[in-house]
Design a protein around this motif. Sequence first.
Motif, PDB file in Angstrom:
ATOM      1  N   THR A 127       0.818  -1.222   0.000  1.00  0.00           N
ATOM      2  CA  THR A 127       0.000   0.000   0.000  1.00  0.00           C
ATOM      3  C   THR A 127       0.852   1.272   0.000  1.00  0.00           C
ATOM      4  O   THR A 127       2.073   1.228   0.210  1.00  0.00           O
ATOM      5  N   HIS A 128       0.164   2.408  -0.222  1.00  0.00           N
ATOM      6  CA  HIS A 128       0.857   3.693  -0.406  1.00  0.00           C
ATOM      7  C   HIS A 128       1.706   4.084   0.799  1.00  0.00           C
ATOM      8  O   HIS A 128       2.662   4.849   0.674  1.00  0.00           O
ATOM      9  N   ASP A 129       1.343   3.571   1.996  1.00  0.00           N
ATOM     10  CA  ASP A 129       2.100   3.951   3.194  1.00  0.00           C
ATOM     11  C   ASP A 129       3.285   3.016   3.443  1.00  0.00           C
ATOM     12  O   ASP A 129       3.964   3.138   4.461  1.00  0.00           O
ATOM     13  N   ALA A 161       0.146  -3.033  -7.524  1.00  0.00           N
ATOM     14  CA  ALA A 161       0.376  -2.875  -6.072  1.00  0.00           C
ATOM     15  C   ALA A 161       1.235  -4.027  -5.556  1.00  0.00           C
ATOM     16  O   ALA A 161       2.199  -3.821  -4.809  1.00  0.00           O
ATOM     17  N   THR A 197     -12.036   3.367  11.619  1.00  0.00           N
ATOM     18  CA  THR A 197     -11.428   2.121  11.151  1.00  0.00           C
ATOM     19  C   THR A 197     -12.441   1.303  10.368  1.00  0.00           C
ATOM     20  O   THR A 197     -13.602   1.225  10.732  1.00  0.00           O
ATOM     21  N   ALA A 251      -4.785  -1.881  -2.293  1.00  0.00           N
ATOM     22  CA  ALA A 251      -3.762  -0.832  -2.416  1.00  0.00           C
ATOM     23  C   ALA A 251      -4.085   0.231  -3.465  1.00  0.00           C
ATOM     24  O   ALA A 251      -3.906   1.428  -3.210  1.00  0.00           O
ATOM     25  N   GLY A 252      -4.582  -0.181  -4.630  1.00  0.00           N
ATOM     26  CA  GLY A 252      -4.819   0.783  -5.709  1.00  0.00           C
ATOM     27  C   GLY A 252      -5.827   1.856  -5.318  1.00  0.00           C
ATOM     28  O   GLY A 252      -5.493   3.054  -5.246  1.00  0.00           O
ATOM     29  N   LEU A 294      -6.988   2.549  -2.441  1.00  0.00           N
ATOM     30  CA  LEU A 294      -6.600   3.217  -1.196  1.00  0.00           C
ATOM     31  C   LEU A 294      -5.574   4.315  -1.460  1.00  0.00           C
ATOM     32  O   LEU A 294      -5.630   5.404  -0.872  1.00  0.00           O
ATOM     33  N   ALA A 337      -5.875   8.274  -0.567  1.00  0.00           N
ATOM     34  CA  ALA A 337      -4.858   9.016   0.183  1.00  0.00           C
ATOM     35  C   ALA A 337      -4.449  10.285  -0.569  1.00  0.00           C
ATOM     36  O   ALA A 337      -4.230  11.339   0.026  1.00  0.00           O
ATOM     37  N   SER A 371      -4.523  11.259   7.440  1.00  0.00           N
ATOM     38  CA  SER A 371      -3.502  10.221   7.431  1.00  0.00           C
ATOM     39  C   SER A 371      -4.226   8.895   7.257  1.00  0.00           C
ATOM     40  O   SER A 371      -5.137   8.571   8.018  1.00  0.00           O
ATOM     41  N   ILE A 372      -3.856   8.161   6.221  1.00  0.00           N
ATOM     42  CA  ILE A 372      -4.571   6.920   5.898  1.00  0.00           C
ATOM     43  C   ILE A 372      -3.594   5.756   5.967  1.00  0.00           C
ATOM     44  O   ILE A 372      -2.599   5.719   5.248  1.00  0.00           O
ATOM     45  N   GLY A 373      -3.852   4.824   6.869  1.00  0.00           N
ATOM     46  CA  GLY A 373      -2.945   3.699   7.056  1.00  0.00           C
ATOM     47  C   GLY A 373      -3.641   2.377   6.788  1.00  0.00           C
ATOM     48  O   GLY A 373      -4.847   2.243   6.981  1.00  0.00           O
ATOM     49  N   SER A 374      -2.864   1.412   6.335  1.00  0.00           N
ATOM     50  CA  SER A 374      -3.384   0.063   6.096  1.00  0.00           C
ATOM     51  C   SER A 374      -2.600  -0.909   6.969  1.00  0.00           C
ATOM     52  O   SER A 374      -1.377  -0.976   6.873  1.00  0.00           O
ATOM     53  N   VAL A 424      -7.252   2.542   8.524  1.00  0.00           N
ATOM     54  CA  VAL A 424      -7.497   3.566   9.543  1.00  0.00           C
ATOM     55  C   VAL A 424      -7.329   4.943   8.924  1.00  0.00           C
ATOM     56  O   VAL A 424      -6.285   5.244   8.333  1.00  0.00           O
ATOM     57  N   ARG A 478      -7.256   8.935   9.818  1.00  0.00           N
ATOM     58  CA  ARG A 478      -7.080   9.808  10.984  1.00  0.00           C
ATOM     59  C   ARG A 478      -7.050  11.271  10.551  1.00  0.00           C
ATOM     60  O   ARG A 478      -6.472  11.607   9.516  1.00  0.00           O
TER      61      ARG A 478
END
Lengths: 240, 240
Positions: free
Chosen positions: A75-77, A116, B176, B187-188, B190, B194, B201-204, B218, B220
Amino acid sequence: MTQPTAAMLVIGDEILSGRTRDSNMYHLAGRLTERGINLCEVRVVSDDAEAITGAVKALSGAYDHVFTSGGIGPTHDDITADCIAAAFGVHIDVRDDARALLQAHYDRQGTEFNAARQRMARIPDGATLIENPVSVAPGFTMENVHVMAGVPAVFQAMVESILPTLTGGAPLISRTRRIDRGEGDIAGPLGELAQAYPALSIGSYPFQKDGRYGANIVLRGTDAALLDEAMAKLDAAFPA
Amino acid sequence: MTQPTAAMLVIGDEILSGRTRDSNMYHLAGRLTERGINLCEVRVVSDDAEAITGAVKALSGAYDHVFTSGGIGPTHDDITADCIAAAFGVHIDVRDDARALLQAHYDRQGTEFNAARQRMARIPDGATLIENPVSVAPGFTMENVHVMAGVPAVFQAMVESILPTLTGGAPLISRTRRIDRGEGDIAGPLGELAQAYPALSIGSYPFQKDGRYGANIVLRGTDAALLDEAMAKLDAAFPA
């Protein structure tokens, strides 16, 4: 008592926000101690390129080994691999050996090997792959930095892949004695013991239970006979 | 979305040797997030003067607040207060206000206020005491560094003593959503989300359960309406 030194770098906003309680640090600390590698420092940083790159540079220069956890997914993070390449000033792209591993895995599963997922085959030039028996996507070792996944089951499997390849020192042995008295009563004789045995590391870890105070006294070293001798003196100073 | 920044410094061989699983980091991370203070970095170092002093200098220069845990008891391995004094170049000795607190406490208990216990009244010049409602021996704040005990019950009580005195930013809100698909499928879309919401802030956070893959996504931020809008787009991209 010469042991290789190590640091750990935990990468992930989820630890710093309090969402997730770290377990990889605790796991690695125990395994390195068993292996005779001295974990000297841990840092936790967010999913931020500058923070990750800065910490990698500082730690890889200061210690024999650096173990990282997190940020190598699709993923992007997930930016750890790119940050490692930046820290060492090397090129990074999808690498044939990593791509082949993943391609075969997704072919077996009948899952599309999309853009991805191909991100997980991005490996810095000069790195060696770390096997991932859980979910295939590899970690890698770049110079003295071992880059591993954050998911605990995968992290633990990667640790077992890499540990046998590292030279450990004499394993650290520890002896623990619980003393049900306040640390203020223990401190004087304990300080004298620490002075008499400079080759041992002697720690006092206080606790409070049912309104009473006590401390676990931990003696650590590589010489079992010396540990027994010091522990006998501790027992004599604080009879059960 | 300006929030004060913070770092934590955990002092203690017992964490690095794998003997103890840290709980103070997890506790502080959650409380700071609620308070609107952004925990950006954590370091764990051993009971070593040079390591502690170096980390205090680096972190206190880089962040608005530094919170330390561990090393302020009465035993020989409790060297945090002296290291803080060294880091700020100030004098340290037993201070009257701290000694009076402890003297009264031990008088009530009928316990001898011996030399070891008096070590816990060593406070750097210019520091402010942090109240300890559990076991009296105080922590202290030296400039932007808040020095607290390592025993979890005492650490938590000291955090509650100090937090109301700090100015927090807008509390970070999080949403969440669990998605039972591999991160490679998520991922794509998401990554596009983002990019569309740079203020969030976007987390996986991937997981593996019963042989199946999934991820907790998540989001935030401090703007509830923006979070709801982004979450609706995530739901549309991945219908339950």
